[in-house]
Design a protein around this motif. Structure first.
Motif, short mmCIF file in Angstrom:
data_model
loop_
_atom_site.label_atom_id
_atom_site.label_comp_id
_atom_site.label_asym_id
_atom_site.label_seq_id
_atom_site.Cartn_x
_atom_site.Cartn_y
_atom_site.Cartn_z
N ALA A 255 0.84 -1.20 0.00
CA ALA A 255 0.00 0.00 0.00
C ALA A 255 0.87 1.25 0.00
CB ALA A 255 -0.93 -0.02 1.21
N MET A 256 1.94 1.22 0.79
CA MET A 256 2.84 2.37 0.84
C MET A 256 3.53 2.58 -0.51
SD MET A 256 6.05 3.00 3.43
CE MET A 256 6.90 1.54 2.79
N LEU A 257 4.00 1.50 -1.10
CA LEU A 257 4.68 1.60 -2.40
C LEU A 257 3.74 2.11 -3.49
CD1 LEU A 257 6.66 -1.78 -2.35
CD2 LEU A 257 7.67 0.52 -2.36
N ALA A 258 2.48 1.69 -3.41
CA ALA A 258 1.50 2.06 -4.44
C ALA A 258 0.78 3.37 -4.14
CB ALA A 258 0.47 0.95 -4.60
N ASN A 259 1.05 3.94 -2.95
CA ASN A 259 0.35 5.15 -2.53
C ASN A 259 -1.16 4.94 -2.54
OD1 ASN A 259 0.19 7.81 -1.60
ND2 ASN A 259 0.05 8.66 -3.66
N MET A 260 -1.56 3.81 -1.96
CA MET A 260 -2.97 3.44 -1.89
C MET A 260 -3.35 3.15 -0.43
SD MET A 260 -3.25 0.75 -5.07
CE MET A 260 -4.95 0.30 -4.66
N PRO A 261 -4.63 3.28 -0.07
CA PRO A 261 -5.07 2.89 1.26
C PRO A 261 -4.89 1.38 1.47
CG PRO A 261 -6.71 4.29 0.20
CD PRO A 261 -5.72 3.91 -0.85
N GLU A 262 -4.52 1.00 2.67
CA GLU A 262 -4.32 -0.42 2.97
C GLU A 262 -5.58 -1.23 2.69
OE1 GLU A 262 -2.64 -1.44 6.77
OE2 GLU A 262 -1.36 0.35 6.74
N ASP A 263 -6.74 -0.69 3.03
CA ASP A 263 -7.98 -1.43 2.82
C ASP A 263 -8.21 -1.73 1.34
OD1 ASP A 263 -8.50 -1.50 5.50
OD2 ASP A 263 -9.96 0.16 5.47
N ASP A 264 -7.82 -0.79 0.47
CA ASP A 264 -8.00 -1.01 -0.96
C ASP A 264 -7.09 -2.13 -1.46
OD1 ASP A 264 -9.77 1.05 -0.85
OD2 ASP A 264 -8.57 2.48 -2.02
N VAL A 265 -5.85 -2.14 -0.98
CA VAL A 265 -4.92 -3.19 -1.38
C VAL A 265 -5.39 -4.54 -0.84
CG1 VAL A 265 -2.55 -4.04 -1.18
CG2 VAL A 265 -2.98 -1.60 -1.54
N SER B 29 -3.51 2.20 -9.33
CA SER B 29 -2.65 3.17 -8.68
C SER B 29 -1.94 4.02 -9.71
CB SER B 29 -1.61 2.44 -7.81
OG SER B 29 -0.60 3.32 -7.37
N ASP B 30 -1.65 5.29 -9.34
CA ASP B 30 -0.87 6.16 -10.20
C ASP B 30 0.59 6.20 -9.77
OD1 ASP B 30 -1.07 7.55 -7.85
OD2 ASP B 30 -2.05 9.33 -8.70
N ALA B 31 0.96 5.25 -8.89
CA ALA B 31 2.35 5.15 -8.45
C ALA B 31 3.22 4.70 -9.61
CB ALA B 31 2.46 4.16 -7.29
N PRO B 32 4.53 4.93 -9.52
CA PRO B 32 5.44 4.47 -10.58
C PRO B 32 5.27 2.98 -10.84
CG PRO B 32 6.59 5.91 -9.06
CD PRO B 32 5.24 5.66 -8.46
N LYS B 33 5.26 2.62 -12.12
CA LYS B 33 5.04 1.23 -12.51
C LYS B 33 6.39 0.51 -12.67
CE LYS B 33 0.68 2.30 -12.85
NZ LYS B 33 0.73 3.74 -12.60
N GLY B 34 6.31 -0.78 -12.88
CA GLY B 34 7.51 -1.53 -13.17
C GLY B 34 8.43 -1.77 -12.00
N TRP B 35 7.85 -2.04 -10.83
CA TRP B 35 8.68 -2.33 -9.67
C TRP B 35 9.68 -3.44 -9.98
CZ3 TRP B 35 3.95 -2.90 -5.94
CH2 TRP B 35 3.46 -1.62 -5.62
N ALA B 36 10.90 -3.29 -9.51
CA ALA B 36 11.92 -4.32 -9.69
C ALA B 36 11.56 -5.56 -8.87
CB ALA B 36 13.28 -3.80 -9.25
N ASP B 37 12.08 -6.69 -9.30
CA ASP B 37 11.83 -7.94 -8.56
C ASP B 37 12.19 -7.78 -7.09
OD1 ASP B 37 11.14 -9.01 -10.99
OD2 ASP B 37 12.87 -10.36 -11.14
N GLU B 38 13.32 -7.13 -6.83
CA GLU B 38 13.79 -7.00 -5.45
C GLU B 38 12.83 -6.17 -4.59
OE1 GLU B 38 15.51 -6.36 -8.17
OE2 GLU B 38 17.00 -7.98 -8.17
#
Length: 218
Positions: free
Chosen positions: A34-44, A79-88
């Motif tokens: 949720a933090m990485l995606a800038n979304m509410p925890e309940d939504d995730v 989410s409008d957070a940056p896409k393409g998170w690395a595997d790590e």
């Protein structure tokens, strides 16, 4: 009511991993994604429940790459957070479920294996197992595959607790008898399923830990 374990009848001990050997926080990955995606925890959390790919991952129907891609695709849709998170990044967030591993539990297991045949049975994922083994070896301890005679992971077996088939597989594969076997797990459904097969099933419940349940075993 918990069964009374009689060391005179026991030859085999089967342990769950999460919240038996290593403490876990099931809510931590949701918080971190949720933090990485800038979304509410309940939504995730709702997304996770609607798209049940975790069960597919833990039963080996999808591999690590497919799991990570599911996470990326799911978050990118909402989410409008940056896409393409690395595997790590994904692995690190996923592994936050694992808390600090108490070394005294590992030392007790090492003591018990001089007297009993020891097995591990866990509903888990490859990413988690690699992390646990990294932690163990970093502590100067054996990896799980060395600590136990045989490890049984849901993703390898393509089935999960509390399916009766997974317990029967362990008994058959290990060549052990249910009545001579104790099984330690934190989940009541898993305990009930094992007990129905005649296994001496013990639910590990806070504030007690694994150490309390095996303290009378020599």
């Amino acid at each position: 009511m918990q069964p009374t374990l009689d060391p005179a009848t026991l030859k085999n001990l089967i342990f769950d991993l999460g919240d038996v050997i290593i403490p876990i926080d099931l809510t931590a990955p949701i918080r971190n994604f949720a933090m990485l995606a800038n979304m509410p925890e309940d939504d995730v959390r709702d997304l996770w429940q609607q798209h049940d790919f975790l069960n597919h991952y833990e039963t080996g129907l999808i591999d690590d790459d497919a799991f990570r891609n599911h996470v990326r695709q799911l978050i990118s849709q909402y989410s409008d957070a940056p896409k393409g998170w690395a595997d790590e990044v994904i692995d690190t967030a996923w592994n936050t479920v694992l808390l600090d591993l108490p070394v005294e539990r590992i030392e007790r297991i090492k003591q018990l294996r001089t007297r009993y045949r020891l097995f591990l049975l866990s509903n888990t994922s490859p990413i988690h197992i690699r992390q646990v083994n990294q932690v163990l070896t970093g502590m100067g301890q054996p990896a799980l595959e060395e600590l136990f005679e045989t490890v049984f992971y849901s993703y390898d077996l393509r089935m999960a607790k509390p399916s009766p088939g997974i317990y029967q597989h362990v008994l058959t594969q290990a060549g052990i008898r249910a009545e001579e076997t104790a099984f330690f797990d934190d989940n009541a459904l898993n305990i009930r399923a094992a007990a129905e097969l005649g296994i001496q099933a013990v639910q590990v419940q806070p504030p007690l830990t694994m150490l309390d349940y095996v303290k009378d075993l020599s």
